[in-house]
Enzyme design. Structure first.
Site, short mmCIF file in Angstrom:
data_model
loop_
_atom_site.label_atom_id
_atom_site.label_comp_id
_atom_site.label_asym_id
_atom_site.label_seq_id
_atom_site.Cartn_x
_atom_site.Cartn_y
_atom_site.Cartn_z
N ASP A 91 0.85 -1.18 0.00
CA ASP A 91 0.00 0.00 0.00
C ASP A 91 0.89 1.24 0.00
O ASP A 91 1.57 1.52 0.98
CB ASP A 91 -0.89 -0.03 1.24
CG ASP A 91 -1.76 1.19 1.41
OD1 ASP A 91 -1.71 2.12 0.57
OD2 ASP A 91 -2.51 1.24 2.40
N ASN A 129 -4.60 12.91 -11.68
CA ASN A 129 -5.16 13.42 -12.92
C ASN A 129 -4.80 14.90 -13.00
O ASN A 129 -4.33 15.48 -12.02
CB ASN A 129 -6.67 13.17 -13.00
CG ASN A 129 -7.44 13.87 -11.89
OD1 ASN A 129 -7.30 15.07 -11.68
ND2 ASN A 129 -8.25 13.11 -11.18
N GLY A 175 -8.45 5.28 -7.87
CA GLY A 175 -7.19 4.55 -7.80
C GLY A 175 -6.22 5.12 -6.78
O GLY A 175 -6.60 5.49 -5.67
N VAL A 176 -4.95 5.18 -7.16
CA VAL A 176 -3.89 5.69 -6.30
C VAL A 176 -4.20 7.11 -5.86
O VAL A 176 -4.03 7.47 -4.69
CB VAL A 176 -2.52 5.63 -7.03
CG1 VAL A 176 -1.45 6.39 -6.28
CG2 VAL A 176 -2.08 4.19 -7.25
N ASP A 177 -4.65 7.94 -6.78
CA ASP A 177 -4.95 9.34 -6.49
C ASP A 177 -5.98 9.46 -5.37
O ASP A 177 -5.77 10.18 -4.38
CB ASP A 177 -5.46 10.01 -7.78
CG ASP A 177 -5.52 11.52 -7.70
OD1 ASP A 177 -4.89 12.12 -6.80
OD2 ASP A 177 -6.19 12.12 -8.56
N GLY A 193 -2.90 1.59 -14.37
CA GLY A 193 -4.22 1.27 -13.84
C GLY A 193 -5.31 1.79 -14.76
O GLY A 193 -5.47 1.34 -15.90
N TYR A 213 -5.53 4.33 -16.53
CA TYR A 213 -5.11 4.91 -17.80
C TYR A 213 -4.75 3.85 -18.84
O TYR A 213 -4.45 4.17 -19.98
CB TYR A 213 -3.96 5.88 -17.60
CG TYR A 213 -4.38 7.22 -17.01
CD1 TYR A 213 -5.66 7.43 -16.50
CD2 TYR A 213 -3.51 8.27 -16.96
CE1 TYR A 213 -6.05 8.63 -15.96
CE2 TYR A 213 -3.89 9.50 -16.43
CZ TYR A 213 -5.16 9.67 -15.93
OH TYR A 213 -5.55 10.88 -15.41
#
Length: 184
Positions: A10, A24, A32-34, A128, A130
């Site tokens: 993580d 983004n 996702g990660v963001d 991911g 994208y």
């Protein structure tokens, strides 16, 4: 000498100086990660991102570029936000966007180094939502980290990957490129 590590885990739990957010262009959170970074880091990260958007990044962060904020409640000191390219599919546009994938990695490492970070943790940028093929992302990431000069990346670069499949792609890319990595 630079140490490159691979870890299944993580990203938001990493105890490093900087973590890289696969953001983004709006910098205002997402999936996702963001989204995970914004949730775990709390409102301070969003406040700093809004300030960036109100100032020098009025039109958002361009693809391939990187910018830093504080890390809020995360165990890191900074978050380096970068926008990776969306996979266009095979063809001539993929070559142009591949250069943006390289730039996103290179600029993220350089921003972390510029902050004075001794360690940085990165996700699989663009692999991911994208849609970029993970094998290409892995090869790009490992190649950029290995080739970065002493002042262009922190001494410790750790790729924190979300699945065994992605970890395997990074392991295989390092092997193909002849780059020594350590799994932690």
């Amino acid at each position: 000498m630079r140490r490159i590590e691979l870890r299944l885990g993580d990203l938001t739990a990493e105890h490093v100086d900087a973590i890289v957010n696969a953001a983004n262009s709006s910098l205002l959170g997402g999936g996702g990660v963001d989204g995970a970074i914004h949730r775990a880091g709390g409102p301070a990260i969003l406040e700093e991102c809004r300030a960036l958007r109100a100032g020098e990044l009025r039109d958002g962060l361009p693809t391939g570029e990187a910018v830093a904020t504080g890390a809020g409640l995360l165990p890191a000191r900074w978050v380096v936000h970068t926008v990776g390219p969306v996979w266009p599919g095979p063809g001539p546009e993929a070559d142009r966007r591949r250069a943006l994938l390289v730039a996103a990695h290179r600029h993220s490492l350089a921003v972390a180094a510029g902050l004075g970070a001794a360690s940085v943790a990165l996700p699989a940028i663009s692999a991911g939502t994208y849609g970029w093929p993970v094998d290409e992302v892995a090869e790009t990431a490992i190649a950029v980290a290995a080739a970065a000069g002493a002042d262009a990346a922190p001494p410790l670069v750790r790729f924190v990957l979300s699945s065994e499949r992605v970890l395997g792609a990074y392991r295989a890319a390092a092997e193909r490129l002849g780059v020594a990595v350590e799994e932690v």
